[in-house]
Structures are given as C-alpha cells and as structure tokens.
Design a protein around this motif. Sequence first.
Motif, PDB file in Angstrom:
ATOM      1  N   ARG A 193      -4.370   5.580   3.806  1.00  0.00           N
ATOM      2  CA  ARG A 193      -3.312   6.398   4.403  1.00  0.00           C
ATOM      3  C   ARG A 193      -3.392   6.514   5.924  1.00  0.00           C
ATOM      4  O   ARG A 193      -2.398   6.383   6.607  1.00  0.00           O
ATOM      5  CB  ARG A 193      -3.333   7.775   3.771  1.00  0.00           C
ATOM      6  CG  ARG A 193      -2.169   8.604   4.164  1.00  0.00           C
ATOM      7  CD  ARG A 193      -2.122   9.854   3.356  1.00  0.00           C
ATOM      8  NE  ARG A 193      -0.898  10.568   3.648  1.00  0.00           N
ATOM      9  CZ  ARG A 193      -0.560  11.667   3.058  1.00  0.00           C
ATOM     10  NH1 ARG A 193      -1.335  12.178   2.137  1.00  0.00           N
ATOM     11  NH2 ARG A 193       0.553  12.265   3.377  1.00  0.00           N
ATOM     12  N   ARG A 222      -8.743  11.815  -7.149  1.00  0.00           N
ATOM     13  CA  ARG A 222      -7.285  11.789  -7.226  1.00  0.00           C
ATOM     14  C   ARG A 222      -6.771  13.158  -6.824  1.00  0.00           C
ATOM     15  O   ARG A 222      -7.179  14.167  -7.390  1.00  0.00           O
ATOM     16  CB  ARG A 222      -6.824  11.439  -8.631  1.00  0.00           C
ATOM     17  CG  ARG A 222      -5.308  11.357  -8.726  1.00  0.00           C
ATOM     18  CD  ARG A 222      -4.896  10.870 -10.093  1.00  0.00           C
ATOM     19  NE  ARG A 222      -3.475  10.953 -10.228  1.00  0.00           N
ATOM     20  CZ  ARG A 222      -2.663   9.906 -10.193  1.00  0.00           C
ATOM     21  NH1 ARG A 222      -3.168   8.706 -10.047  1.00  0.00           N
ATOM     22  NH2 ARG A 222      -1.376  10.062 -10.339  1.00  0.00           N
ATOM     23  N   ARG A 223      -5.890  13.151  -5.838  1.00  0.00           N
ATOM     24  CA  ARG A 223      -5.323  14.398  -5.318  1.00  0.00           C
ATOM     25  C   ARG A 223      -6.401  15.394  -4.927  1.00  0.00           C
ATOM     26  O   ARG A 223      -6.304  16.594  -5.183  1.00  0.00           O
ATOM     27  CB  ARG A 223      -4.363  14.999  -6.321  1.00  0.00           C
ATOM     28  CG  ARG A 223      -3.182  14.104  -6.591  1.00  0.00           C
ATOM     29  CD  ARG A 223      -2.216  14.733  -7.548  1.00  0.00           C
ATOM     30  NE  ARG A 223      -1.113  13.800  -7.752  1.00  0.00           N
ATOM     31  CZ  ARG A 223      -0.452  13.672  -8.879  1.00  0.00           C
ATOM     32  NH1 ARG A 223      -0.771  14.406  -9.911  1.00  0.00           N
ATOM     33  NH2 ARG A 223       0.528  12.809  -8.985  1.00  0.00           N
ATOM     34  N   LYS A 276       0.779  -1.238   0.000  1.00  0.00           N
ATOM     35  CA  LYS A 276       0.000   0.000   0.000  1.00  0.00           C
ATOM     36  C   LYS A 276       0.808   1.283   0.000  1.00  0.00           C
ATOM     37  O   LYS A 276       0.308   2.324  -0.376  1.00  0.00           O
ATOM     38  CB  LYS A 276      -0.984   0.017   1.152  1.00  0.00           C
ATOM     39  CG  LYS A 276      -0.378   0.249   2.506  1.00  0.00           C
ATOM     40  CD  LYS A 276      -1.458   0.248   3.556  1.00  0.00           C
ATOM     41  CE  LYS A 276      -0.899   0.588   4.907  1.00  0.00           C
ATOM     42  NZ  LYS A 276      -0.947   1.991   5.194  1.00  0.00           N
ATOM     43  N   LYS A 277       2.031   1.279   0.418  1.00  0.00           N
ATOM     44  CA  LYS A 277       2.876   2.477   0.522  1.00  0.00           C
ATOM     45  C   LYS A 277       2.170   3.527   1.369  1.00  0.00           C
ATOM     46  O   LYS A 277       1.528   3.205   2.343  1.00  0.00           O
ATOM     47  CB  LYS A 277       3.254   2.984  -0.851  1.00  0.00           C
ATOM     48  CG  LYS A 277       3.872   1.911  -1.713  1.00  0.00           C
ATOM     49  CD  LYS A 277       5.079   2.378  -2.379  1.00  0.00           C
ATOM     50  CE  LYS A 277       5.594   1.456  -3.365  1.00  0.00           C
ATOM     51  NZ  LYS A 277       6.226   0.409  -3.460  1.00  0.00           N
ATOM     52  N   ASP A 278       2.249   4.820   1.004  1.00  0.00           N
ATOM     53  CA  ASP A 278       1.664   5.861   1.864  1.00  0.00           C
ATOM     54  C   ASP A 278       0.436   6.538   1.266  1.00  0.00           C
ATOM     55  O   ASP A 278      -0.043   7.515   1.808  1.00  0.00           O
ATOM     56  CB  ASP A 278       2.724   6.917   2.185  1.00  0.00           C
ATOM     57  CG  ASP A 278       3.204   7.651   0.951  1.00  0.00           C
ATOM     58  OD1 ASP A 278       2.945   7.179  -0.168  1.00  0.00           O
ATOM     59  OD2 ASP A 278       3.842   8.699   1.110  1.00  0.00           O
ATOM     60  N   LYS A 279      -0.109   6.008   0.165  1.00  0.00           N
ATOM     61  CA  LYS A 279      -1.252   6.662  -0.458  1.00  0.00           C
ATOM     62  C   LYS A 279      -2.568   5.927  -0.222  1.00  0.00           C
ATOM     63  O   LYS A 279      -3.593   6.549   0.004  1.00  0.00           O
ATOM     64  CB  LYS A 279      -1.008   6.817  -1.958  1.00  0.00           C
ATOM     65  CG  LYS A 279       0.119   7.771  -2.252  1.00  0.00           C
ATOM     66  CD  LYS A 279       0.298   7.972  -3.726  1.00  0.00           C
ATOM     67  CE  LYS A 279       1.454   8.933  -3.958  1.00  0.00           C
ATOM     68  NZ  LYS A 279       1.686   9.175  -5.364  1.00  0.00           N
ATOM     69  N   HIS A 299     -11.044   2.485  -3.520  1.00  0.00           N
ATOM     70  CA  HIS A 299      -9.666   2.071  -3.269  1.00  0.00           C
ATOM     71  C   HIS A 299      -9.208   1.188  -4.415  1.00  0.00           C
ATOM     72  O   HIS A 299      -9.937   0.301  -4.850  1.00  0.00           O
ATOM     73  CB  HIS A 299      -9.559   1.283  -1.956  1.00  0.00           C
ATOM     74  CG  HIS A 299     -10.032   2.050  -0.773  1.00  0.00           C
ATOM     75  ND1 HIS A 299      -9.294   3.035  -0.181  1.00  0.00           N
ATOM     76  CD2 HIS A 299     -11.192   1.975  -0.077  1.00  0.00           C
ATOM     77  CE1 HIS A 299      -9.971   3.534   0.838  1.00  0.00           C
ATOM     78  NE2 HIS A 299     -11.124   2.916   0.919  1.00  0.00           N
TER      79      HIS A 299
END
Length: 115
Positions: free
Chosen positions: A29, A105-106, A23-26, A76
């Motif tokens: 979160r 997104r963002r 998942k990393k940090d995005k 997700h």
Amino acid sequence: MQLQFTAAECGLKDVLEFVLRNKKDKLFRFFNDEEILAVLWKASREDSLFIVNDKQGITGMVIASIVNDNEFKVDHLLCTTNEAFVLMRKMARQSMNGRICKYVRRGKLKQLRRY
C-alpha cells in the motif's frame, strides 16, 4: 488450465510488472516501485518468494517466511484467479512442511486452519 507452482524462477522484472499491474490499493500500500522491488529481491534471495504460472504468465505470487517449527507467516499475497489462490494455499503448506499459516488481515493476526 495447467497451473504451476514454483519458487521464483521467472525474473524479478516479470514479478514486479505483475504486482504493479494487479496490486490495487491493498498490497504494498505505501510502497514505491523501488521498495517493492527491494522486497521481492530480498524474498527471492531468502527462498520465500513463490510464483504460480499458467500458459499466459504469472497468476499469483506469495511471500511467506518460516516463523518457527510449527508456523509460517504470509507477508504478501496476490492472486488474479481463484484457481491460483487455491493452488497457492495447497502448495504453500506443502513447501512449508505442514506448518500452520498465520497472516494479518485488517490489522488482526489470523490463522488459516484448512487447506
């Protein structure tokens, strides 16, 4: 490589391990492990959790829900290969009966026009 797109047929434990590993940090979160599991469990019960598998295991997962007759929303999405992402986009549209995909997104609501 043979990819397979299915509604969540593998165990939630396998999906949770895949998410935590990649998942990393995005993605997810500010979620802890229990909250991620709760989201996955709820999505699997609502038939909105979809998985992409290959021979080595899970390569992608998406939680997508129907908004109305014309749209569905991706909450997700996690894919570890480009092939899984391409298949996920194609099969999500088919499983959502041709609805338009909307996603954030963002911080901005976007619409996926091409598949």
